[in-house]
Design a protein around this motif. Structure first.
Motif, PDB file in Angstrom:
ATOM      1  N   GLU A  54      40.013 -26.313 -23.039  1.00 55.45           N
ATOM      2  CA  GLU A  54      38.838 -26.573 -24.010  1.00 55.45           C
ATOM      3  C   GLU A  54      37.923 -27.924 -23.173  1.00 55.45           C
ATOM      4  OE1 GLU A  54      39.278 -25.136 -28.613  1.00 55.45           O
ATOM      5  OE2 GLU A  54      39.984 -27.062 -28.081  1.00 55.45           O
ATOM      6  N   LEU A  55      38.772 -28.714 -23.045  1.00 58.36           N
ATOM      7  CA  LEU A  55      38.317 -29.946 -22.232  1.00 58.36           C
ATOM      8  C   LEU A  55      37.722 -29.520 -20.798  1.00 58.36           C
ATOM      9  CD1 LEU A  55      37.743 -33.085 -22.204  1.00 58.36           C
ATOM     10  CD2 LEU A  55      40.082 -33.391 -21.745  1.00 58.36           C
ATOM     11  N   ARG A  56      38.701 -28.831 -20.295  1.00 56.41           N
ATOM     12  CA  ARG A  56      38.091 -28.379 -18.897  1.00 56.41           C
ATOM     13  C   ARG A  56      36.873 -27.613 -18.841  1.00 56.41           C
ATOM     14  NH1 ARG A  56      43.838 -27.990 -17.880  1.00 56.41           N
ATOM     15  NH2 ARG A  56      44.525 -29.562 -16.259  1.00 56.41           N
ATOM     16  N   ARG A  57      36.735 -26.637 -19.931  1.00 56.55           N
ATOM     17  CA  ARG A  57      35.393 -25.922 -20.008  1.00 56.55           C
ATOM     18  C   ARG A  57      34.226 -26.678 -20.253  1.00 56.55           C
ATOM     19  NH1 ARG A  57      33.662 -21.737 -24.907  1.00 56.55           N
ATOM     20  NH2 ARG A  57      31.883 -21.106 -23.788  1.00 56.55           N
ATOM     21  N   GLN A  58      34.492 -27.716 -20.929  1.00 55.89           N
ATOM     22  CA  GLN A  58      33.368 -28.752 -21.444  1.00 55.89           C
ATOM     23  C   GLN A  58      33.021 -29.329 -19.978  1.00 55.89           C
ATOM     24  OE1 GLN A  58      31.636 -30.944 -24.740  1.00 55.89           O
ATOM     25  NE2 GLN A  58      30.872 -29.695 -22.972  1.00 55.89           N
ATOM     26  N   PHE A  59      33.919 -29.789 -19.232  1.00 55.15           N
ATOM     27  CA  PHE A  59      33.497 -30.525 -17.881  1.00 55.15           C
ATOM     28  C   PHE A  59      33.002 -29.621 -17.000  1.00 55.15           C
ATOM     29  CE2 PHE A  59      35.639 -34.231 -19.421  1.00 55.15           C
ATOM     30  CZ  PHE A  59      35.131 -35.405 -18.703  1.00 55.15           C
ATOM     31  N   TYR A  98      32.652 -34.290 -25.468  1.00 52.69           N
ATOM     32  CA  TYR A  98      31.251 -34.233 -24.986  1.00 52.69           C
ATOM     33  C   TYR A  98      30.875 -35.604 -24.225  1.00 52.69           C
ATOM     34  CZ  TYR A  98      26.223 -33.778 -25.293  1.00 52.69           C
ATOM     35  OH  TYR A  98      24.800 -33.705 -25.314  1.00 52.69           O
ATOM     36  N   ALA A  99      31.292 -36.545 -25.090  1.00 53.03           N
ATOM     37  CA  ALA A  99      31.016 -37.796 -24.364  1.00 53.03           C
ATOM     38  C   ALA A  99      31.850 -38.050 -23.107  1.00 53.03           C
ATOM     39  CB  ALA A  99      31.300 -39.000 -25.372  1.00 53.03           C
ATOM     40  N   ALA A 100      32.711 -37.613 -22.743  1.00 49.73           N
ATOM     41  CA  ALA A 100      33.512 -38.008 -21.434  1.00 49.73           C
ATOM     42  C   ALA A 100      32.850 -37.072 -20.720  1.00 49.73           C
ATOM     43  CB  ALA A 100      35.086 -37.515 -21.545  1.00 49.73           C
ATOM     44  N   SER A 101      32.325 -36.074 -20.650  1.00 52.49           N
ATOM     45  CA  SER A 101      31.611 -35.291 -19.695  1.00 52.49           C
ATOM     46  C   SER A 101      30.321 -35.847 -19.284  1.00 52.49           C
ATOM     47  CB  SER A 101      31.499 -33.755 -19.966  1.00 52.49           C
ATOM     48  OG  SER A 101      30.362 -33.771 -21.383  1.00 52.49           O
ATOM     49  N   THR A 134      40.502 -28.159 -34.352  1.00 54.99           N
ATOM     50  CA  THR A 134      39.786 -28.797 -35.277  1.00 54.99           C
ATOM     51  C   THR A 134      39.589 -27.930 -36.533  1.00 54.99           C
ATOM     52  OG1 THR A 134      38.742 -30.471 -33.831  1.00 54.99           O
ATOM     53  CG2 THR A 134      37.591 -29.747 -35.712  1.00 54.99           C
ATOM     54  N   MET A 135      39.499 -26.843 -36.172  1.00 51.85           N
ATOM     55  CA  MET A 135      39.268 -25.743 -37.307  1.00 51.85           C
ATOM     56  C   MET A 135      40.565 -25.317 -37.911  1.00 51.85           C
ATOM     57  SD  MET A 135      35.987 -25.041 -37.079  1.00 51.85           S
ATOM     58  CE  MET A 135      36.012 -23.489 -37.837  1.00 51.85           C
ATOM     59  N   ASP A 136      41.762 -25.672 -37.627  1.00 53.72           N
ATOM     60  CA  ASP A 136      42.858 -25.269 -38.045  1.00 53.72           C
ATOM     61  C   ASP A 136      43.472 -26.212 -39.214  1.00 53.72           C
ATOM     62  OD1 ASP A 136      45.563 -24.541 -38.600  1.00 53.72           O
ATOM     63  OD2 ASP A 136      46.187 -24.625 -36.480  1.00 53.72           O
ATOM     64  N   ALA A 168      27.718 -28.955 -26.508  1.00 53.09           N
ATOM     65  CA  ALA A 168      28.696 -29.785 -27.139  1.00 53.09           C
ATOM     66  C   ALA A 168      29.898 -29.302 -27.598  1.00 53.09           C
ATOM     67  CB  ALA A 168      27.793 -30.537 -28.165  1.00 53.09           C
ATOM     68  N   LEU A 169      31.161 -29.749 -27.216  1.00 52.67           N
ATOM     69  CA  LEU A 169      32.491 -29.445 -27.560  1.00 52.67           C
ATOM     70  C   LEU A 169      32.740 -30.393 -28.745  1.00 52.67           C
ATOM     71  CD1 LEU A 169      34.918 -27.521 -27.896  1.00 52.67           C
ATOM     72  CD2 LEU A 169      35.917 -29.441 -25.995  1.00 52.67           C
ATOM     73  N   ALA A 170      32.805 -29.802 -30.004  1.00 55.23           N
ATOM     74  CA  ALA A 170      33.281 -31.039 -31.196  1.00 55.23           C
ATOM     75  C   ALA A 170      34.589 -30.727 -31.490  1.00 55.23           C
ATOM     76  CB  ALA A 170      32.298 -30.730 -32.334  1.00 55.23           C
ATOM     77  N   GLY A 171      35.320 -31.904 -31.873  1.00 57.46           N
ATOM     78  CA  GLY A 171      36.910 -31.829 -32.146  1.00 57.46           C
ATOM     79  C   GLY A 171      37.391 -33.277 -31.790  1.00 57.46           C
ATOM     80  N   PHE A 172      38.464 -33.535 -32.680  1.00 53.56           N
ATOM     81  CA  PHE A 172      39.387 -34.656 -32.179  1.00 53.56           C
ATOM     82  C   PHE A 172      40.143 -34.542 -31.032  1.00 53.56           C
ATOM     83  CE2 PHE A 172      39.734 -36.570 -36.921  1.00 53.56           C
ATOM     84  CZ  PHE A 172      38.418 -36.647 -37.226  1.00 53.56           C
ATOM     85  N   ALA A 173      40.405 -35.764 -30.361  1.00 52.78           N
ATOM     86  CA  ALA A 173      41.113 -35.419 -29.098  1.00 52.78           C
ATOM     87  C   ALA A 173      42.312 -34.965 -29.516  1.00 52.78           C
ATOM     88  CB  ALA A 173      41.164 -37.022 -28.546  1.00 52.78           C
ATOM     89  N   GLU A 174      43.158 -35.243 -30.514  1.00 50.83           N
ATOM     90  CA  GLU A 174      44.322 -34.619 -30.542  1.00 50.83           C
ATOM     91  C   GLU A 174      44.314 -33.180 -30.865  1.00 50.83           C
ATOM     92  OE1 GLU A 174      48.425 -35.794 -33.742  1.00 50.83           O
ATOM     93  OE2 GLU A 174      46.252 -36.421 -34.157  1.00 50.83           O
ATOM     94  N   ASP A 175      43.251 -32.808 -31.144  1.00 55.21           N
ATOM     95  CA  ASP A 175      43.220 -31.408 -31.385  1.00 55.21           C
ATOM     96  C   ASP A 175      42.540 -30.550 -30.389  1.00 55.21           C
ATOM     97  OD1 ASP A 175      44.356 -31.715 -34.559  1.00 55.21           O
ATOM     98  OD2 ASP A 175      42.172 -32.369 -34.673  1.00 55.21           O
ATOM     99  N   THR A 176      42.088 -31.053 -29.314  1.00 57.49           N
ATOM    100  CA  THR A 176      41.655 -30.458 -28.460  1.00 57.49           C
ATOM    101  C   THR A 176      42.377 -30.169 -27.038  1.00 57.49           C
ATOM    102  OG1 THR A 176      39.433 -31.736 -28.826  1.00 57.49           O
ATOM    103  CG2 THR A 176      39.640 -30.349 -26.607  1.00 57.49           C
ATOM    104  N   THR A 177      42.485 -28.971 -27.018  1.00 62.07           N
ATOM    105  CA  THR A 177      43.408 -28.607 -25.702  1.00 62.07           C
ATOM    106  C   THR A 177      42.807 -28.824 -24.246  1.00 62.07           C
ATOM    107  OG1 THR A 177      42.399 -26.277 -25.383  1.00 62.07           O
ATOM    108  CG2 THR A 177      43.882 -26.260 -27.066  1.00 62.07           C
ATOM    109  N   ASP A 178      43.722 -28.636 -23.390  1.00 63.10           N
ATOM    110  CA  ASP A 178      43.476 -28.856 -21.907  1.00 63.10           C
ATOM    111  C   ASP A 178      42.280 -27.797 -21.387  1.00 63.10           C
ATOM    112  OD1 ASP A 178      45.099 -30.759 -21.881  1.00 63.10           O
ATOM    113  OD2 ASP A 178      46.685 -29.801 -20.465  1.00 63.10           O
TER     114      ASP A 178
END
Length: 283
Positions: free
Chosen positions: A106-111, A155-158, A203-205, A94-104
């Protein structure tokens, strides 16, 4: 004499994967337990030994994002002339974080893990299941595959993608004797919400434009809760594999069942406000 049934399980080092390995072995299955890092097999070995089923479980290295490792495992099965009666795609995180704060990235790794990994393993073993004209394919999805929640959009998108692909696959192989099932748990006591959870760097920043909202979200998300025993899901998977005509979807956990009822019955505006309030992002 009935032939020994064989199950292939990904992500077997912890959580639902580990418990399903031990549960199936206890029911007489031969289990091919796969994990990205076999050095992390200690928990599985300990649980299998305690249950007296260690001899029925064999561990194989498999990173579901590595095409060569997937092909090598298919070759192992072919060389040994094994049947595969169940392919259980459990590997994920599970990758947690707001959409605005998530990088390409990170999103690709989730998928890559949750979607492409599961579909790659499935496609690799489909020719064998087709030749057998039998077998179950089980996708460990999530209630997040049918409803989004703030802070867990990636996470939900994947899982949404996995649900659509699996639903279609089920119709494509229905006439071939292959059963395809989605398991949709809510929050259970597994490592996905602990050691295996990953929070996006943005999200941690503290400099994020969402910093205050993120702080509230993290407080709510990380608040310790008593979650149901994950063994419930492992037992259910075993029952599904015994069912010659299982349903497409099985939902587990009080939060998952209640969330889906609310989404179905409430007007969207009311449901949306309740979810936002429950997330804690806006105080």
């Amino acid at each position: 004499m009935t032939a020994e049934r064989v199950a292939l399980i990904t992500g077997a080092s912890s959580g639902f994967g580990l418990l399903t390995c031990v549960t199936l072995a206890g029911r007489g299955w031969r289990v091919l337990a796969t994990m990205r890092d076999p050095a992390r097999r200690e928990k599985l070995d300990a649980a299998a030994s305690a249950a007296g089923v260690a001899e029925r479980i064999e561990v194989h290295a498999l990173d579901v994002t590595n095409a060569e490792q997937i092909a090598a495992l298919v070759d192992v099965v072919a060389v040994r002339s094994l049947r595969v009666d169940a392919v259980i795609n459990n590997a994920g995180f599970a990758l947690a974080g707001f959409a605005e704060d998530t990088t390409d990235a990170e999103l690709r790794r989730q998928f890559e893990t949750n979607f492409f990994g599961a579909t790659a393993v499935t496609r690799a073993f489909l020719p064998l299941l087709r030749r057998q004209r039998s077998g179950h394919i089980v996708m460990i999805s999530s209630v997040s595959g049918r409803m989004g929640f703030p802070g867990l959009g990636s996470y939900a998108a994947s899982k949404f993608a996995l649900e659509a692909w699996t639903e279609t696959l089920r119709m494509e192989v229905e006439s071939l004797g292959i059963e395809v099932v989605l398991i949709e748990p809510g929050a259970f006591e597994t490592d996905i919400w602990g050691r295996n959870a990953i929070v996006s760097e943005g999200t941690m920043d503290a400099k994020s434009p969402n910093a205050e909202r993120i702080a509230r979200w993290r407080k709510r998300f990380e608040n310790p809760k008593v979650r149901p025993d994950a063994q419930e899901v492992a037992n259910a998977i075993a029952r599904v594999l015994d069912d010659p005509k299982p349903k497409l979807r099985y939902v587990f956990g009080p939060d998952a069942k209640m969330g889906l009822r609310m989404r179905r019955w409430l007007p969207w505006s009311i449901y949306e406000r309740m979810v936002i309030k429950g997330s804690g992002i806006d105080g």
